[in-house]
Design a protein around this motif. Structure first.
Motif, PDB file in Angstrom:
ATOM      1  N   ALA A  10       0.965  -1.228   0.004  1.00 48.10           N
ATOM      2  CA  ALA A  10      -0.074   0.083   0.128  1.00 48.10           C
ATOM      3  C   ALA A  10       1.092   1.217  -0.134  1.00 48.10           C
ATOM      4  N   VAL A  11       0.627   2.113  -0.774  1.00 46.92           N
ATOM      5  CA  VAL A  11       1.342   3.288  -1.118  1.00 46.92           C
ATOM      6  C   VAL A  11       0.438   4.488  -0.438  1.00 46.92           C
ATOM      7  N   TYR A  12       1.001   5.238   0.327  1.00 43.59           N
ATOM      8  CA  TYR A  12       0.507   6.409   1.117  1.00 43.59           C
ATOM      9  C   TYR A  12       0.451   7.673   0.460  1.00 43.59           C
ATOM     10  N   PHE A  13      -0.660   8.191  -0.510  1.00 38.18           N
ATOM     11  CA  PHE A  13      -0.353   9.268  -1.319  1.00 38.18           C
ATOM     12  C   PHE A  13      -1.034  10.331  -0.668  1.00 38.18           C
ATOM     13  N   ILE A  14      -0.104  11.433  -0.523  1.00 37.21           N
ATOM     14  CA  ILE A  14      -0.793  12.684   0.025  1.00 37.21           C
ATOM     15  C   ILE A  14      -1.223  13.719  -0.967  1.00 37.21           C
ATOM     16  N   SER A  15      -2.498  13.990  -1.075  1.00 33.30           N
ATOM     17  CA  SER A  15      -2.918  14.773  -1.978  1.00 33.30           C
ATOM     18  C   SER A  15      -4.506  15.151  -1.742  1.00 33.30           C
ATOM     19  N   SER A  16      -4.983  16.520  -2.145  1.00 31.42           N
ATOM     20  CA  SER A  16      -6.308  16.882  -1.902  1.00 31.42           C
ATOM     21  C   SER A  16      -6.979  16.757  -2.953  1.00 31.42           C
ATOM     22  N   ASN A  17      -6.390  16.266  -4.227  1.00 34.98           N
ATOM     23  CA  ASN A  17      -6.927  16.442  -5.420  1.00 34.98           C
ATOM     24  C   ASN A  17      -7.520  14.947  -5.731  1.00 34.98           C
ATOM     25  N   ILE A  18      -8.918  14.669  -5.942  1.00 38.48           N
ATOM     26  CA  ILE A  18      -9.469  13.424  -6.245  1.00 38.48           C
ATOM     27  C   ILE A  18      -9.049  13.049  -7.451  1.00 38.48           C
ATOM     28  N   ASN A  19      -8.775  13.835  -8.638  1.00 36.25           N
ATOM     29  CA  ASN A  19      -8.387  13.516  -9.855  1.00 36.25           C
ATOM     30  C   ASN A  19      -7.044  12.946  -9.992  1.00 36.25           C
ATOM     31  N   LYS A  20      -6.065  13.484  -9.188  1.00 37.66           N
ATOM     32  CA  LYS A  20      -4.761  12.833  -9.061  1.00 37.66           C
ATOM     33  C   LYS A  20      -4.860  11.556  -8.651  1.00 37.66           C
ATOM     34  N   PHE A  21      -5.805  11.092  -7.608  1.00 39.30           N
ATOM     35  CA  PHE A  21      -5.816   9.888  -6.865  1.00 39.30           C
ATOM     36  C   PHE A  21      -6.308   8.961  -7.890  1.00 39.30           C
ATOM     37  N   TYR A  22      -7.385   9.094  -8.466  1.00 38.01           N
ATOM     38  CA  TYR A  22      -7.871   8.346  -9.790  1.00 38.01           C
ATOM     39  C   TYR A  22      -6.779   7.837 -10.782  1.00 38.01           C
ATOM     40  N   GLU A  23      -5.888   8.901 -11.113  1.00 41.08           N
ATOM     41  CA  GLU A  23      -5.073   8.671 -12.256  1.00 41.08           C
ATOM     42  C   GLU A  23      -3.978   7.678 -11.357  1.00 41.08           C
ATOM     43  N   VAL A  24      -3.557   8.138 -10.235  1.00 46.77           N
ATOM     44  CA  VAL A  24      -2.382   7.276  -9.765  1.00 46.77           C
ATOM     45  C   VAL A  24      -2.792   6.001  -9.377  1.00 46.77           C
ATOM     46  N   ARG A  25      -3.879   5.902  -8.829  1.00 45.62           N
ATOM     47  CA  ARG A  25      -4.523   4.444  -8.418  1.00 45.62           C
ATOM     48  C   ARG A  25      -4.409   3.571  -9.483  1.00 45.62           C
ATOM     49  N   ARG A  39      -6.243  12.359   2.351  1.00 49.54           N
ATOM     50  CA  ARG A  39      -6.690  13.613   1.604  1.00 49.54           C
ATOM     51  C   ARG A  39      -6.272  14.938   2.507  1.00 49.54           C
ATOM     52  N   LEU A  40      -4.844  14.936   2.630  1.00 42.12           N
ATOM     53  CA  LEU A  40      -4.314  16.242   3.385  1.00 42.12           C
ATOM     54  C   LEU A  40      -3.953  17.162   2.416  1.00 42.12           C
ATOM     55  N   ARG A  41      -3.820  18.464   2.581  1.00 43.15           N
ATOM     56  CA  ARG A  41      -3.336  19.379   1.877  1.00 43.15           C
ATOM     57  C   ARG A  41      -1.899  19.392   1.835  1.00 43.15           C
ATOM     58  N   LYS A  42      -1.153  19.244   0.749  1.00 43.35           N
ATOM     59  CA  LYS A  42       0.429  19.176   0.747  1.00 43.35           C
ATOM     60  C   LYS A  42       0.993  20.462   1.546  1.00 43.35           C
ATOM     61  N   VAL A  43       1.966  19.885   2.289  1.00 44.37           N
ATOM     62  CA  VAL A  43       2.846  21.134   2.925  1.00 44.37           C
ATOM     63  C   VAL A  43       3.034  22.213   1.843  1.00 44.37           C
ATOM     64  N   GLU A  44       2.759  23.347   2.194  1.00 43.90           N
ATOM     65  CA  GLU A  44       3.159  24.296   1.339  1.00 43.90           C
ATOM     66  C   GLU A  44       4.661  24.829   1.398  1.00 43.90           C
ATOM     67  N   THR A  71       4.413  12.279  -2.376  1.00 41.57           N
ATOM     68  CA  THR A  71       3.743  13.431  -2.753  1.00 41.57           C
ATOM     69  C   THR A  71       4.033  13.753  -4.264  1.00 41.57           C
ATOM     70  N   GLU A  72       3.209  14.489  -4.824  1.00 46.39           N
ATOM     71  CA  GLU A  72       3.506  15.061  -6.170  1.00 46.39           C
ATOM     72  C   GLU A  72       3.092  16.234  -6.316  1.00 46.39           C
ATOM     73  N   ASP A  73       4.230  17.185  -7.025  1.00 48.55           N
ATOM     74  CA  ASP A  73       3.824  18.518  -7.495  1.00 48.55           C
ATOM     75  C   ASP A  73       4.024  18.466  -9.101  1.00 48.55           C
TER      76      ASP A  73
END
Ligand code: IMP
Length: 199
Positions: A10-25, A39-44, A71-73
């Motif tokens: 299991a890979v823990y992906f930090i993002s508040s963006n559900i579209n990114k999640f669908y792609e990454v999954r 579903r956390l906001r990425k540390v700015e 994380t992804e930017d």
């Protein structure tokens, strides 16, 4: 035993963006990995480099949560605008949006652009690894209909028959996209690490 818990499927992906999640999954699934969305906001992190933003936010979040995290930017870099909005894509999308970008590009024939993605993997006390993916394309002349994710309706990737990202389904987009490329690089590295640790 401890290592088994730290490097799981299991890979823990930090993002508040559900579209990114669908792609990454979808991408990680091809490698037998499952994606857990935190579903956390990425540390700015303030930086002109998406690699640096991904690296620092992964590092800080892994420490804070005591977990291995990814994380992804990402950003859209437009040649005629000297790479704008680039690392400021999120802010520019919220303020100018696709309409604003098309306005800036009015009368501009040079429409080359690229999307870049930087994926960072960090352990709470360990080295951070960064993987980069780039896709070249062009800025469309109008906003396409279809999936509404960020700049997808105005980005036409090369080799997809002139369709915008918004008009491709998730699987088709992943085949060529910046995110698909970067996450496949990550998954290749990560799965080889799993094999080494548990063989
Ligand atoms: P972020 O900082 O990685 O969330 O990405 C910055 C902004 O770029 C996001 O708010 C989106 O508007 C845009 N963006 C990033 N990746 C994509 C993509 O794959 N398609 C469309 N827009 C994207």
């Amino acid at each position: 035993m401890k290592e088994k818990r730290r490097y799981g499927k299991a890979v823990y992906f930090i993002s508040s963006n559900i579209n990114k999640f669908y792609e990454v999954r979808e991408v990680l699934n091809e490698f037998g990995l499952s994606t857990v969305l935190l579903r956390l906001r990425k540390v700015e992190v303030q930086s002109d480099s998406i690699e640096e933003v991904a690296r620092r936010s992964a590092e800080l979040t892994a420490k804070e949560l005591g977990l291995n995290v990814v994380t992804e930017d990402a950003g859209l870099f437009i040649k005629a605008l000297n790479g704008f909005p680039g690392p400021y894509s999120s802010y520019v999308y919220r303020t100018l949006g696709n309409q604003g970008i098309l306005k800036l590009m009015e009368g501009v024939d040079e429409r080359d652009a690229e999307f870049r993605s930087a994926v960072a993997f960090a352990e709470p006390e360990g080295e951070v690894k960064v993987f980069v993916g780039v896709v070249k394309g062009e800025i469309a002349r109008k906003i396409a209909s279809g999936r509404k994710f960020g700049f997808d309706p105005i980005f036409v990737p090369v080799g997809c028959g002139g369709k915008t990202f918004a008009e491709l389904d998730v699987r088709e987009k992943n085949k060529v996209s910046h995110r698909g490329i970067a996450f496949r690089k990550f998954a290749e590295w990560y799965t080889s690490l799993l094999k080494l640790k548990f063989k």
